[in-house]
Design an enzyme around this catalytic site. Sequence first.
Site, short mmCIF file in Angstrom:
data_model
loop_
_atom_site.label_atom_id
_atom_site.label_comp_id
_atom_site.label_asym_id
_atom_site.label_seq_id
_atom_site.Cartn_x
_atom_site.Cartn_y
_atom_site.Cartn_z
N LYS A 1 -47.84 19.67 -7.54
CA LYS A 1 -48.65 19.49 -6.25
C LYS A 1 -47.86 19.80 -5.05
O LYS A 1 -48.75 20.32 -4.03
CB LYS A 1 -49.33 18.09 -6.38
CG LYS A 1 -50.10 17.88 -7.65
CD LYS A 1 -50.53 16.47 -7.42
CE LYS A 1 -49.64 15.34 -7.78
NZ LYS A 1 -48.83 15.33 -8.75
N GLY B 1 -42.94 11.90 -5.93
CA GLY B 1 -41.55 12.56 -5.51
C GLY B 1 -41.99 13.90 -5.47
O GLY B 1 -42.46 14.53 -6.49
N HIS B 2 -42.09 14.74 -4.47
CA HIS B 2 -42.53 15.98 -4.21
C HIS B 2 -41.27 17.03 -4.05
O HIS B 2 -40.86 16.71 -2.75
CB HIS B 2 -43.53 16.24 -3.41
CG HIS B 2 -44.84 15.67 -3.56
ND1 HIS B 2 -46.12 15.53 -2.72
CD2 HIS B 2 -45.37 15.38 -4.67
CE1 HIS B 2 -46.78 15.15 -3.40
NE2 HIS B 2 -46.59 14.92 -4.77
N GLN C 1 -49.14 11.52 -8.42
CA GLN C 1 -49.32 11.19 -9.61
C GLN C 1 -50.67 11.95 -10.22
O GLN C 1 -50.68 13.08 -9.81
CB GLN C 1 -49.63 9.66 -9.92
CG GLN C 1 -48.43 8.72 -9.71
CD GLN C 1 -48.35 8.31 -8.13
OE1 GLN C 1 -49.35 8.05 -7.60
NE2 GLN C 1 -47.12 8.30 -7.51
P1 IMP Z 1 -45.52 2.96 -11.13
O1 IMP Z 1 -46.47 3.75 -10.22
O2 IMP Z 1 -44.05 2.78 -10.54
O3 IMP Z 1 -46.21 1.48 -11.17
O4 IMP Z 1 -45.37 3.55 -12.61
C1 IMP Z 1 -46.42 3.41 -13.29
C2 IMP Z 1 -46.26 4.66 -14.33
O5 IMP Z 1 -46.67 5.83 -13.49
C3 IMP Z 1 -45.09 4.92 -15.09
O6 IMP Z 1 -45.39 5.60 -16.10
C4 IMP Z 1 -44.25 6.09 -14.04
O7 IMP Z 1 -43.39 6.95 -14.70
C5 IMP Z 1 -45.72 6.72 -13.84
N1 IMP Z 1 -45.55 7.60 -12.21
C6 IMP Z 1 -45.61 6.99 -11.20
N2 IMP Z 1 -45.55 7.87 -10.17
C7 IMP Z 1 -45.18 9.00 -10.63
C8 IMP Z 1 -44.85 10.47 -10.29
O8 IMP Z 1 -44.96 10.66 -9.20
N3 IMP Z 1 -44.85 11.28 -11.19
C9 IMP Z 1 -44.98 10.95 -12.74
N4 IMP Z 1 -44.99 9.66 -12.89
C10 IMP Z 1 -45.19 8.61 -11.98
#
Ligand code: IMP
Length: 431
Positions: A17, A41-42, A225
């Site tokens: 994105k 993370g972009h 996400q």
């Molecule tokens: P949290 O957002 O740190 O609570 O993580 C919850 C879930 O979302 C985990 O499976 C993370 O790996 C996933 N996740 C959160 N942010 C990202 C992202 O930017 N890219 C991919 N997966 C994400």
Amino acid sequence: MAKNVVVVGMAWGDEGKGKIVDLLAEQVAAVVRFQGGHNAGHTIVVENEKLVLHLIPSGILHEHVQCYLGNGVVISPQALLSEIKRLEEHGINARARLCISHACPLILSSHVALDKAREAASGTEKIGTTGRGIGPAYEDKMARRSIRIGDLYQWETAKERILNLLGYHNFLLEQYYQVDPVDADLELEVISQFAVDIKPLVKDISAALQWHRERDDNILFEGAQGAMLDIDQGTFPYVTSSSTSAAGACVGTGFGPRYIDHVVGVTKAYSTRVGEGTFPTELHDDVGKQLAERGAEFGATTGRPRRCGWLDAVALKRAAQMSSISSLCLTKLDVLDALESVRICTDYELPNGQPFRGDFGERGLREIKPIYTEMEGWLESTADCASSDDLPVEAINFVHCVEDLLNVPVSIVSTGAQRESTIMRDDTLFS
Ligand code: IMP
């Protein structure tokens, strides 16, 4: 007529994105983040230099773009300040073009400690979070305990509330998780300094977006996400804690749903996932390894290797429907270049032959078997291809197959990390 466009991920995040928002930002006056935090993370490549943004919208690289963090974003003071600093080191005056909603909840050090302690205590049940305190920060928002940025400007009241909240968190950390508490004095110092540093950037974002609307400006809403990580509609409980679908763009900024003109859904030409949870089309073979290597599939935030698999049209169709996707952006098409045949999952089947009943939660997905359609690969380089005319016929067939399965046109195909490595199949997003 100006357009308000939302860009969302359609799967488990990391769809690319950032590149698309950066590209579309050339045509807009404002870019707005509406959910998530520095778990995102972009990675953006500009003039061969890689920049990873976690919190600040990718539009910040464009001098004419005003960037906003809407109320739906949870803010880590340390992460925000260090990102502003990193941009300044690259000669980008982020402070001049960034505004933050007074209603953004803060991520405290104790949220990070709770996230990590909970994951450590969960053993095989862990979510595989990014460890950034995202879940606990949203919990406190829903429990109406959060410290919001605007609160900091009545410091004596804020100080008392922060100490109360830290007391509660430290009780949990010490008594329940039996780990070290956080240092309340240090936390107060960090937050009070942050309040001073950030004060000129704090704004009523809902009103700012209305101002743009009245000026007939184009606005871009940048999702983080992806749909399958949505707290309500995703693969619960292996999800993040915010609303990642297009609807989140409204609640996370205070912008009315009728003002949205177009929703771009971004998906890779295959699937990836980081963290735990069922991943129906996951590959454990050489093809999976090849996708990971060719696609450089390592998380931009945590560096964790991403799990790889075939494109999942069942999950994508759900994502397209729930975000009312107007057009698709298909990224990393070139990663499939070396495959003799390419698969797309077209259906889920339950073990007893029953049809899938639409439960995308962990329990619903655990039992399903993916059904695939197989297509010929193109065995030709599409890397950095910038025109549909230069795509091999098999790659065009692949794009058409995705369009047919999801019943949504593909407006953008991305064939590399650079801005130039993009096929614009529809140039009218903002016209
Ligand atoms: P949290 O957002 O740190 O609570 O993580 C919850 C879930 O979302 C985990 O499976 C993370 O790996 C996933 N996740 C959160 N942010 C990202 C992202 O930017 N890219 C991919 N997966 C994400």
